[in-house]
Motif scaffolding. Structure first.
Motif, PDB file in Angstrom:
ATOM      1  N   LEU A   1      -5.308 -16.572 115.707  1.00 16.86           N
ATOM      2  CA  LEU A   1      -5.916 -17.890 115.921  1.00 16.86           C
ATOM      3  C   LEU A   1      -6.067 -18.218 117.409  1.00 16.86           C
ATOM      4  N   GLY A   2      -5.618 -17.315 118.258  1.00 14.61           N
ATOM      5  CA  GLY A   2      -5.710 -17.532 119.701  1.00 14.61           C
ATOM      6  C   GLY A   2      -4.467 -18.148 120.300  1.00 14.61           C
ATOM      7  N   GLY A   3      -3.382 -18.247 119.517  1.00 12.63           N
ATOM      8  CA  GLY A   3      -2.149 -18.845 120.011  1.00 12.63           C
ATOM      9  C   GLY A   3      -1.172 -17.809 120.520  1.00 12.63           C
ATOM     10  N   THR A   4      -0.072 -18.292 121.086  1.00 14.88           N
ATOM     11  CA  THR A   4       1.017 -17.432 121.529  1.00 14.88           C
ATOM     12  C   THR A   4       2.320 -17.993 120.978  1.00 14.88           C
ATOM     13  N   THR A   5       3.289 -17.118 120.774  1.00 14.81           N
ATOM     14  CA  THR A   5       4.568 -17.546 120.233  1.00 14.81           C
ATOM     15  C   THR A   5       5.595 -17.709 121.343  1.00 14.81           C
ATOM     16  N   ALA A   6       6.537 -18.614 121.104  1.00 17.06           N
ATOM     17  CA  ALA A   6       7.541 -18.953 122.104  1.00 17.06           C
ATOM     18  C   ALA A   6       8.688 -17.961 122.099  1.00 17.06           C
ATOM     19  N   THR A   7       9.244 -17.694 123.264  1.00 18.62           N
ATOM     20  CA  THR A   7      10.499 -16.973 123.377  1.00 18.62           C
ATOM     21  C   THR A   7      11.640 -17.933 123.059  1.00 18.62           C
ATOM     22  N   PRO A   8      12.861 -17.426 122.831  1.00 15.00           N
ATOM     23  CA  PRO A   8      13.985 -18.345 122.627  1.00 15.00           C
ATOM     24  C   PRO A   8      14.174 -19.332 123.776  1.00 15.00           C
ATOM     25  N   ASP A   9      14.058 -18.881 125.008  1.00 18.15           N
ATOM     26  CA  ASP A   9      14.220 -19.808 126.129  1.00 18.15           C
ATOM     27  C   ASP A   9      13.102 -20.850 126.161  1.00 18.15           C
ATOM     28  N   GLU A  10      11.891 -20.449 125.827  1.00 17.04           N
ATOM     29  CA  GLU A  10      10.792 -21.420 125.762  1.00 17.04           C
ATOM     30  C   GLU A  10      11.014 -22.416 124.627  1.00 17.04           C
ATOM     31  N   ALA A  11      11.579 -21.961 123.526  1.00 18.82           N
ATOM     32  CA  ALA A  11      11.919 -22.874 122.433  1.00 18.82           C
ATOM     33  C   ALA A  11      12.995 -23.853 122.877  1.00 18.82           C
ATOM     34  N   ARG A  12      14.012 -23.365 123.555  1.00 12.38           N
ATOM     35  CA  ARG A  12      15.077 -24.258 124.037  1.00 12.38           C
ATOM     36  C   ARG A  12      14.518 -25.329 124.968  1.00 12.38           C
ATOM     37  N   ALA A  13      13.591 -24.941 125.826  1.00 11.45           N
ATOM     38  CA  ALA A  13      13.014 -25.904 126.754  1.00 11.45           C
ATOM     39  C   ALA A  13      12.179 -26.949 126.019  1.00 11.45           C
ATOM     40  N   GLN A  14      11.361 -26.521 125.067  1.00  9.66           N
ATOM     41  CA  GLN A  14      10.528 -27.463 124.325  1.00  9.66           C
ATOM     42  C   GLN A  14      11.363 -28.457 123.544  1.00  9.66           C
ATOM     43  N   LEU A  15      12.460 -27.979 122.963  1.00 13.32           N
ATOM     44  CA  LEU A  15      13.276 -28.819 122.085  1.00 13.32           C
ATOM     45  C   LEU A  15      14.383 -29.551 122.826  1.00 13.32           C
ATOM     46  N   ASN A  16      14.528 -29.281 124.109  1.00 13.81           N
ATOM     47  CA  ASN A  16      15.567 -29.909 124.928  1.00 13.81           C
ATOM     48  C   ASN A  16      16.942 -29.691 124.305  1.00 13.81           C
ATOM     49  N   LEU A  17      17.263 -28.423 124.060  1.00 16.60           N
ATOM     50  CA  LEU A  17      18.508 -28.094 123.387  1.00 16.60           C
ATOM     51  C   LEU A  17      19.671 -28.168 124.377  1.00 16.60           C
ATOM     52  N   LYS A  18      20.634 -28.991 124.075  1.00 12.67           N
ATOM     53  CA  LYS A  18      21.817 -29.136 124.940  1.00 12.67           C
ATOM     54  C   LYS A  18      22.704 -27.926 124.864  1.00 12.67           C
ATOM     55  N   GLY A  19      22.590 -27.198 123.756  1.00 16.68           N
ATOM     56  CA  GLY A  19      23.468 -26.046 123.556  1.00 16.68           C
ATOM     57  C   GLY A  19      22.891 -24.747 124.067  1.00 16.68           C
ATOM     58  N   ALA A  20      21.915 -24.790 124.969  1.00 12.44           N
ATOM     59  CA  ALA A  20      21.297 -23.562 125.477  1.00 12.44           C
ATOM     60  C   ALA A  20      22.365 -22.598 125.976  1.00 12.44           C
ATOM     61  N   GLY A  21      22.272 -21.357 125.510  1.00 11.39           N
ATOM     62  CA  GLY A  21      23.213 -20.342 125.931  1.00 11.39           C
ATOM     63  C   GLY A  21      24.373 -20.136 124.984  1.00 11.39           C
ATOM     64  N   ARG A  22      24.546 -21.054 123.999  1.00 11.10           N
ATOM     65  CA  ARG A  22      25.665 -20.874 123.087  1.00 11.10           C
ATOM     66  C   ARG A  22      25.287 -19.978 121.922  1.00 11.10           C
ATOM     67  N   GLY A  23      24.033 -19.706 121.703  1.00 13.39           N
ATOM     68  CA  GLY A  23      23.713 -18.862 120.581  1.00 13.39           C
ATOM     69  C   GLY A  23      22.260 -18.845 120.294  1.00 13.39           C
TER      70      GLY A  23
END
Length: 297
Positions: A275-297
């Motif tokens: 469809l012309g899109g790209t998928t997120a890496t885990p770090d890109e997902a953490r940034a989009q979701l503002n995950l406080k637990g980044a790096g814990r798993g």
């Protein structure tokens, strides 16, 4: 369509699917292996239930979660961990005596659904945002407004991101109310769950309506079950959402061809890219979701 689409792999669920496909993971070792394979195939997030090793049925056993998460974290493969917190809401009623729960009932209070979250501190845990007639017969899933308030307050204290599981429009209304009450940190994360009897049907027009109801600034994904799972990847992505696939919701890659979690993720990535899109890496997902637990798993 958004720039980076998060692919979630829902690995096993709690449904009675173990006897229907040899690929459904049961033991913590199998679940962790599927998580690693799904991440290698392009999933940024893995959504995890655990199962009783002897019976294959869904479980709330903390040691099973502990073992699965340990194996994922020690694998060296980076992936965002999303643990269900929806177990403990099942109520089966006697049709003749509805005040009498019957076999299959596993109904506990809000905080008793969270000990694995409190111990393991995943990046994300799910919250089912309302009660539901769950399929045929006399089964209910119970998640009252007061239960949700109690559970979400504790999850917020832990610094874990709740994924708000929405099975119908009234549940979306309730979730929006809870956001307004300050129980969910920005950005709220919604999972629009389509096609589960008897919640919202897998109807593209209804999905658009639910997307229109989302609070401004929300992050959201959607999935549909069974044969609608893979077409729904496109539906969700084209409307600006993230996507979810996996054996929790669908056992087949195509008619008569049993799937694995990794193959379903590969197919989802291919659909997004076609469809012309790209998928997120885990770090890109953490940034989009503002995950406080980044790096814990």
């Amino acid at each position: 369509m958004r720039d980076k689409i998060i692919v979630t792999a829902a690995l096993t669920g709690a449904g009675d699917t173990v006897g229907k496909s040899e690929h459904v993971p049961v033991s913590p070792e199998q679940i962790a292996a599927d998580a690693v394979a799904a991440a290698d195939a392009g999933a940024a997030v893995v959504h995890i239930h655990v199962r009783d090793i002897e019976t294959g049925q869904g479980s709330r056993d903390v040691p099973l979660y502990r073992e699965a998460v340990r194996r994922i974290r020690e694998s060296g493969v980076d992936v965002v961990v999303n643990l269900t917190a929806g177990m403990g809401g099942d109520l089966f009623l006697d049709e003749e005596d509805p005040l009498k729960p019957v076999d299959g009932t596993d109904l506990v209070n809000a905080t008793d659904r969270l000990p694995h979250v409190e111990e393991l501190l995943p990046d994300i845990c799910t919250q089912d945002c309302g009660s539901l007639n769950f399929g045929e017969g006399s089964q209910l899933y119970v998640s009252t407004p007061d239960m949700l308030r109690t559970g979400l307050k504790r999850i917020q204290e832990l610094g874990v991101k709740p994924e708000l599981e929405i099975f119908d429009t009234g549940q979306l209304w309730l979730a929006t109310t809870l956001i307004e009450e300050g129980l969910i940190d920005a950005p709220p994360l919604f999972q629009l769950c389509m096609g589960i009897p008897y919640g919202a049907p897998a109807n593209p027009e209804l999905l658009q309506t639910m997307v229109n109801m989302l609070p401004e600034g929300s992050q959201w994904a959607s999935f549909a079950i069974g044969r609608n799972q893979l077409p729904w990847v496109a539906q969700s992505a084209l409307l600006g959402g993230h996507v979810r696939v996996g054996l929790e919701d669908n056992l087949y890659l195509s008619k008569g061809v049993k799937a694995t979690n990794a193959r379903l993720v590969e197919r989802a990535v291919n659909i997004v890219e076609s469809l012309g899109g790209t998928t997120a890496t885990p770090d890109e997902a953490r940034a989009q979701l503002n995950l406080k637990g980044a790096g814990r798993g």
